[in-house]
Scaffold this motif. Structure first.
Motif, PDB file in Angstrom:
ATOM      1  N   GLU A 176      -8.052 -24.098  18.989  1.00 11.38           N
ATOM      2  CA  GLU A 176      -7.716 -23.702  17.619  1.00 11.38           C
ATOM      3  C   GLU A 176      -6.207 -23.840  17.418  1.00 11.38           C
ATOM      4  O   GLU A 176      -5.229 -23.690  18.088  1.00 11.38           O
ATOM      5  CB  GLU A 176      -7.915 -22.101  17.471  1.00 11.38           C
ATOM      6  CG  GLU A 176      -7.391 -21.519  16.032  1.00 11.38           C
ATOM      7  CD  GLU A 176      -7.766 -20.006  15.948  1.00 11.38           C
ATOM      8  OE1 GLU A 176      -8.307 -19.399  16.896  1.00 11.38           O
ATOM      9  OE2 GLU A 176      -7.972 -19.678  14.758  1.00 11.38           O
TER      10      GLU A 176
ATOM     11  N   THR B  98     -10.226 -36.878  24.317  1.00 18.62           N
ATOM     12  CA  THR B  98      -9.193 -36.208  24.808  1.00 18.62           C
ATOM     13  C   THR B  98      -8.374 -37.296  25.361  1.00 18.62           C
ATOM     14  O   THR B  98      -8.463 -38.128  25.851  1.00 18.62           O
ATOM     15  CB  THR B  98      -9.357 -35.093  25.826  1.00 18.62           C
ATOM     16  OG1 THR B  98      -8.277 -34.578  26.084  1.00 18.62           O
ATOM     17  CG2 THR B  98     -10.142 -35.594  26.877  1.00 18.62           C
TER      18      THR B  98
ATOM     19  N   LYS C  11       4.587 -33.844  25.326  1.00 18.74           N
ATOM     20  CA  LYS C  11       3.367 -33.765  25.871  1.00 18.74           C
ATOM     21  C   LYS C  11       2.897 -34.767  26.963  1.00 18.74           C
ATOM     22  O   LYS C  11       2.330 -34.493  27.989  1.00 18.74           O
ATOM     23  CB  LYS C  11       2.328 -33.592  25.081  1.00 18.74           C
ATOM     24  CG  LYS C  11       2.007 -32.516  24.059  1.00 18.74           C
ATOM     25  CD  LYS C  11       0.870 -32.193  23.333  1.00 18.74           C
ATOM     26  CE  LYS C  11       0.087 -33.308  22.582  1.00 18.74           C
ATOM     27  NZ  LYS C  11      -1.105 -32.684  21.958  1.00 18.74           N
TER      28      LYS C  11
HETATM   29  N1  LIG Z   1       2.320 -22.651  22.398  1.00 16.05           N
HETATM   30  C1  LIG Z   1       2.088 -23.558  21.798  1.00 16.05           C
HETATM   31  N2  LIG Z   1       1.167 -24.169  21.308  1.00 16.05           N
HETATM   32  C2  LIG Z   1       0.879 -25.486  20.737  1.00 16.05           C
HETATM   33  C3  LIG Z   1       2.244 -25.903  20.096  1.00 16.05           C
HETATM   34  N3  LIG Z   1       1.750 -27.092  19.412  1.00 16.05           N
HETATM   35  C4  LIG Z   1       0.536 -27.151  19.278  1.00 16.05           C
HETATM   36  N4  LIG Z   1      -0.239 -26.139  20.181  1.00 16.05           N
HETATM   37  C5  LIG Z   1      -1.354 -25.620  20.516  1.00 16.05           C
HETATM   38  O1  LIG Z   1      -1.910 -26.508  21.373  1.00 16.05           O
HETATM   39  C6  LIG Z   1      -3.346 -26.736  21.377  1.00 16.05           C
HETATM   40  C7  LIG Z   1      -3.874 -28.042  21.248  1.00 16.05           C
HETATM   41  O2  LIG Z   1      -3.276 -28.519  22.577  1.00 16.05           O
HETATM   42  P1  LIG Z   1      -2.475 -29.830  22.727  1.00 16.05           P
HETATM   43  O3  LIG Z   1      -1.679 -29.912  23.971  1.00 16.05           O
HETATM   44  O4  LIG Z   1      -2.034 -30.397  21.377  1.00 16.05           O
HETATM   45  O5  LIG Z   1      -3.941 -30.844  23.171  1.00 16.05           O
HETATM   46  P2  LIG Z   1      -4.844 -30.916  24.245  1.00 16.05           P
HETATM   47  O6  LIG Z   1      -6.020 -30.069  23.600  1.00 16.05           O
HETATM   48  O7  LIG Z   1      -4.256 -30.369  25.549  1.00 16.05           O
HETATM   49  O8  LIG Z   1      -5.383 -32.391  24.386  1.00 16.05           O
HETATM   50  P3  LIG Z   1      -6.187 -33.166  23.300  1.00 16.05           P
HETATM   51  O9  LIG Z   1      -7.581 -32.911  23.932  1.00 16.05           O
HETATM   52  O10 LIG Z   1      -5.740 -34.645  23.781  1.00 16.05           O
HETATM   53  O11 LIG Z   1      -6.003 -32.928  21.989  1.00 16.05           O
HETATM   54  C8  LIG Z   1      -3.759 -25.756  20.158  1.00 16.05           C
HETATM   55  O12 LIG Z   1      -4.283 -24.453  20.471  1.00 16.05           O
HETATM   56  C9  LIG Z   1      -2.393 -25.506  19.279  1.00 16.05           C
HETATM   57  O13 LIG Z   1      -2.264 -24.471  18.621  1.00 16.05           O
HETATM   58  C10 LIG Z   1       3.482 -25.545  20.596  1.00 16.05           C
HETATM   59  O14 LIG Z   1       4.550 -26.031  20.440  1.00 16.05           O
HETATM   60  N5  LIG Z   1       3.481 -24.288  21.270  1.00 16.05           N
END
Ligand SMILES: Nc1nc2c(ncn2[C@@H]2O[C@H](COP(=O)(O)OP(=O)(O)OP(=O)(O)O)[C@@H](O)[C@H]2O)c(=O)[nH]1
Ligand SMILES: [Zn+2]
Length: 236
Positions: free
Chosen positions: A90, A186, A223
């Motif tokens: 989310e 992903t 990231k």
């Molecule tokens: N704590 C924190 N959460 C973040 C930030 N930016 C995005 N998120 C959260 O990160 C989550 C998404 O994770 P990501 O690291 O973008 O991607 P992932 O799910 O690990 O990998 P993908 O499957 O490639 O999208 C979501 O719950 C976002 O709300 C941030 O700067 N700080």
């Protein structure tokens, strides 16, 4: 078919603020008790026509804490062959408000579009906002990032690990929908490992590199360099 409803009980007569509380009644489990398959219940399902196609929406509850998760499904998930899938965390700001601080909204849309084009697939929308720290703490983390921290440093400054998400409910949710193996959209190899460790066979990882923009350039670079995401530094 949804899992059987618990017998009517006094929970219906007390002030229940959410469906989850009604469903739970008195049976909130202690964390760690039982197995993941026992922690999650499919409450109900409905049609969800969307811009991309006619999905089914399945609502689940985590019996340990009342947390609600959903699955968006299209096509015959129980049929043979790994299912095109995304486990999406989310992100209210990106998914609903079109925030350009991250790539979440674009990834969610791309996943729905790919599933609709293939005619079969599932998105598990896990309510692990802010990589598990919650919406308000994510706003705190964004504030720190406004002042110069990166996404990892901001989490740490707030006393959190960089990523607090867990994927233990994914296997039982998929099993409940008849999914036996996935082709996972992903960029995060740790997510693939976590799913495999949780008992979800990942037949293939499909990159989902969308949504890069000037406002999230630094965020995506962090990231890649600190969290291990497979992102192309030169992507436009
Ligand atoms: N704590 C924190 N959460 C973040 C930030 N930016 C995005 N998120 C959260 O990160 C989550 C998404 O994770 P990501 O690291 O973008 O991607 P992932 O799910 O690990 O990998 P993908 O499957 O490639 O999208 C979501 O719950 C976002 O709300 C941030 O700067 N700080
Ligand atoms: Zn986001």
């Amino acid at each position: 078919m949804p899992d059987p409803k618990p017998a009517p009980d006094t929970a219906r007569n007390v002030a229940a603020t959410t469906l989850a509380h009604q469903e739970l009644g008195g049976e909130v489990r202690v964390a760690g008790e039982g197995s993941p398959a026992e922690w999650v219940r499919l409450v109900d399902s409905c049609d969800l026509p969307t811009r991309w196609g006619a999905f089914r929406l399945h609502g689940f509850v985590d019996l340990r804490n009342g947390q609600e998760h959903v699955a968006l499904a299209l096509g015959d998930l129980a049929g043979s062959g790994p299912v095109l899938a995304r486990v999406h965390s989310e992100c209210l700001t990106g998914d609903a408000f079109g925030s350009r601080r991250c790539d979440c909204g674009a990834q969610l849309e791309a996943a729905m579009e790919r599933i609709a084009a293939e005619g079969r697939g599932v998105i598990l929308y896990m309510r692990q906002e802010g990589r598990g720290i919650g919406l308000l703490n994510k706003i705190r983390a964004y504030h720190l990032q406004d002042d110069g921290a990166d996404t990892v440093q901001a989490n740490q400054a707030l006393g959190f690990a960089p990523d607090l998400r867990s994927y233990e409910l994914v296997a039982p949710m998929l099993a409940r929908l008849g999914v036996q193996a996935v082709r996972l959209m992903t960029n995060n190899p740790r997510k693939v490992d976590a799913l495999q460790a949780a008992g979800v066979p990942v037949a293939e990882r499909l990159p989902i590199r969308v949504g890069r923009n000037p406002a999230n350039q630094g965020y995506l670079d962090t990231k890649r360099s600190k969290l291990g995401h497979l992102l192309d530094p030169d992507a436009g």
